[in-house]
Design a protein around this motif. Structure first.
Motif, PDB file in Angstrom:
ATOM      1  N   GLU A 134      41.439  39.729  54.475  1.00  0.00           N
ATOM      2  CA  GLU A 134      40.832  40.840  55.201  1.00  0.00           C
ATOM      3  C   GLU A 134      41.820  41.779  55.883  1.00  0.00           C
ATOM      4  O   GLU A 134      41.593  42.977  55.932  1.00  0.00           O
ATOM      5  CB  GLU A 134      39.825  40.314  56.218  1.00  0.00           C
ATOM      6  N   ASN A 135      42.900  41.256  56.406  1.00  0.00           N
ATOM      7  CA  ASN A 135      43.865  42.102  57.106  1.00  0.00           C
ATOM      8  C   ASN A 135      45.038  42.536  56.241  1.00  0.00           C
ATOM      9  O   ASN A 135      45.979  43.148  56.742  1.00  0.00           O
ATOM     10  CB  ASN A 135      44.362  41.384  58.360  1.00  0.00           C
ATOM     11  N   PHE A 136      44.984  42.228  54.957  1.00  0.00           N
ATOM     12  CA  PHE A 136      46.088  42.550  54.054  1.00  0.00           C
ATOM     13  C   PHE A 136      45.731  43.602  53.008  1.00  0.00           C
ATOM     14  O   PHE A 136      46.615  44.129  52.350  1.00  0.00           O
ATOM     15  CB  PHE A 136      46.579  41.286  53.345  1.00  0.00           C
ATOM     16  N   VAL A 137      44.440  43.856  52.824  1.00  0.00           N
ATOM     17  CA  VAL A 137      43.998  44.820  51.819  1.00  0.00           C
ATOM     18  C   VAL A 137      43.014  45.803  52.449  1.00  0.00           C
ATOM     19  O   VAL A 137      42.497  45.578  53.532  1.00  0.00           O
ATOM     20  CB  VAL A 137      43.348  44.118  50.595  1.00  0.00           C
ATOM     21  N   ASP A 138      42.759  46.886  51.732  1.00  0.00           N
ATOM     22  CA  ASP A 138      41.859  47.918  52.230  1.00  0.00           C
ATOM     23  C   ASP A 138      40.404  47.640  51.898  1.00  0.00           C
ATOM     24  O   ASP A 138      39.505  48.050  52.627  1.00  0.00           O
ATOM     25  CB  ASP A 138      42.263  49.281  51.638  1.00  0.00           C
ATOM     26  N   ARG A 139      40.183  46.979  50.773  1.00  0.00           N
ATOM     27  CA  ARG A 139      38.829  46.679  50.314  1.00  0.00           C
ATOM     28  C   ARG A 139      38.800  45.304  49.665  1.00  0.00           C
ATOM     29  O   ARG A 139      39.810  44.842  49.131  1.00  0.00           O
ATOM     30  CB  ARG A 139      38.352  47.706  49.275  1.00  0.00           C
ATOM     31  N   LEU A 140      37.617  44.721  49.680  1.00  0.00           N
ATOM     32  CA  LEU A 140      37.392  43.455  48.991  1.00  0.00           C
ATOM     33  C   LEU A 140      36.333  43.679  47.920  1.00  0.00           C
ATOM     34  O   LEU A 140      35.386  44.444  48.130  1.00  0.00           O
ATOM     35  CB  LEU A 140      36.897  42.388  49.971  1.00  0.00           C
ATOM     36  N   PRO A 187      46.058  52.498  48.469  1.00  0.00           N
ATOM     37  CA  PRO A 187      45.167  51.460  48.988  1.00  0.00           C
ATOM     38  C   PRO A 187      44.908  50.381  47.929  1.00  0.00           C
ATOM     39  O   PRO A 187      44.863  50.666  46.729  1.00  0.00           O
ATOM     40  CB  PRO A 187      43.879  52.217  49.319  1.00  0.00           C
ATOM     41  N   VAL A 188      44.708  49.148  48.413  1.00  0.00           N
ATOM     42  CA  VAL A 188      44.515  48.009  47.509  1.00  0.00           C
ATOM     43  C   VAL A 188      43.153  47.366  47.750  1.00  0.00           C
ATOM     44  O   VAL A 188      42.737  47.160  48.891  1.00  0.00           O
ATOM     45  CB  VAL A 188      45.633  46.961  47.703  1.00  0.00           C
ATOM     46  N   MET A 189      42.486  47.046  46.637  1.00  0.00           N
ATOM     47  CA  MET A 189      41.249  46.282  46.650  1.00  0.00           C
ATOM     48  C   MET A 189      41.530  44.968  45.934  1.00  0.00           C
ATOM     49  O   MET A 189      42.070  44.966  44.825  1.00  0.00           O
ATOM     50  CB  MET A 189      40.128  47.044  45.939  1.00  0.00           C
ATOM     51  N   LYS A 190      41.187  43.862  46.562  1.00  0.00           N
ATOM     52  CA  LYS A 190      41.411  42.549  45.960  1.00  0.00           C
ATOM     53  C   LYS A 190      40.087  41.969  45.492  1.00  0.00           C
ATOM     54  O   LYS A 190      39.127  41.865  46.259  1.00  0.00           O
ATOM     55  CB  LYS A 190      42.074  41.609  46.981  1.00  0.00           C
ATOM     56  N   ALA A 191      40.026  41.591  44.220  1.00  0.00           N
ATOM     57  CA  ALA A 191      38.853  40.913  43.661  1.00  0.00           C
ATOM     58  C   ALA A 191      38.978  39.425  43.947  1.00  0.00           C
ATOM     59  O   ALA A 191      40.023  38.823  43.699  1.00  0.00           O
ATOM     60  CB  ALA A 191      38.784  41.157  42.157  1.00  0.00           C
ATOM     61  N   LEU A 192      37.911  38.862  44.492  1.00  0.00           N
ATOM     62  CA  LEU A 192      37.908  37.447  44.847  1.00  0.00           C
ATOM     63  C   LEU A 192      36.664  36.758  44.301  1.00  0.00           C
ATOM     64  O   LEU A 192      35.555  37.311  44.356  1.00  0.00           O
ATOM     65  CB  LEU A 192      37.972  37.286  46.368  1.00  0.00           C
ATOM     66  N   TYR A 193      36.876  35.561  43.823  1.00  0.00           N
ATOM     67  CA  TYR A 193      35.818  34.731  43.264  1.00  0.00           C
ATOM     68  C   TYR A 193      34.985  34.150  44.401  1.00  0.00           C
ATOM     69  O   TYR A 193      35.502  33.473  45.276  1.00  0.00           O
ATOM     70  CB  TYR A 193      36.480  33.638  42.428  1.00  0.00           C
ATOM     71  N   VAL A 194      33.685  34.421  44.383  1.00  0.00           N
ATOM     72  CA  VAL A 194      32.768  33.881  45.382  1.00  0.00           C
ATOM     73  C   VAL A 194      31.759  33.010  44.662  1.00  0.00           C
ATOM     74  O   VAL A 194      30.907  33.506  43.925  1.00  0.00           O
ATOM     75  CB  VAL A 194      32.062  35.021  46.156  1.00  0.00           C
ATOM     76  N   ARG A 195      31.883  31.698  44.861  1.00  0.00           N
ATOM     77  CA  ARG A 195      30.975  30.770  44.181  1.00  0.00           C
ATOM     78  C   ARG A 195      30.082  29.997  45.149  1.00  0.00           C
ATOM     79  O   ARG A 195      29.046  29.501  44.787  1.00  0.00           O
ATOM     80  CB  ARG A 195      31.744  29.808  43.304  1.00  0.00           C
TER      81      ARG A 195
END
Length: 158
Positions: A120-126, A100-108
């Motif tokens: 959202e539909n490409f990874v298991d967790r955000l 499973p993959v979790m993607k870290a994303l910058y939220v500003r």
């Protein structure tokens, strides 16, 4: 459900303490420029957590051969991508390595959620994070996530 992940584990005694505290996830950084970088040959460290804590392998724009080596040596429960990986690359990694993959994303700001929705539909967790600066990736201190922004995230997954 809230789960706690402590990242940057490099010492056996720290991992043991996380297990004692019933922390859900231990993060191991595989990014050579980070002060928290861990060697993928540290079998003893990874074996301590086996079946006791979720093991997260954190990468920054990894190449397939490096991912393959780490997955083989460490056997992570989750891969965390902290670089500029696209939704397609993230999905490819998830499928190719069977982890499973979790993607870290910058939220500003509120506009940041437009990018988030693409994953959202490409990874298991955000994982929502403050600005991903060179200093942060290398282990330095950076700005804090604006927590109030998360009240605006609705997502399209349960």
């Amino acid at each position: 459900m809230v789960e706690v992940k402590i990242c940057g584990i490099t010492r056996e005694e720290d991992l043991t303490k996380l297990i004692e505290l019933n922390i859900a996830w231990a993060g191991f950084v595989f990014y050579k420029k980070s002060v928290r970088n861990v060697n993928y040959n540290n079998k003893r460290l990874f074996d301590i957590g086996k079946n006791k804590i979720g093991k997260v392998a954190l990468f920054v724009d990894p190449e397939d051969n490096f991912l393959e080596t780490v997955v083989e040596k460490m056997n992570p429960d989750l891969i965390q991508l902290h670089g500029s990986e696209s939704p397609e690359r993230s999905s490819y990694i998830r499928k190719k390595f069977g982890v499973p993959v979790m993607k870290a994303l910058y939220v500003r700001d509120l506009d940041s959620f437009k990018k988030v929705s693409k994953f959202e539909n490409f990874v298991d967790r955000l994982l929502f994070d403050a600005k991903l600066t060179k200093e942060k990736l290398e282990g330095g201190i950076t700005e804090t996530l604006k927590w109030e922004l998360l009240n605006n995230y609705k997502g399209n997954r349960d």
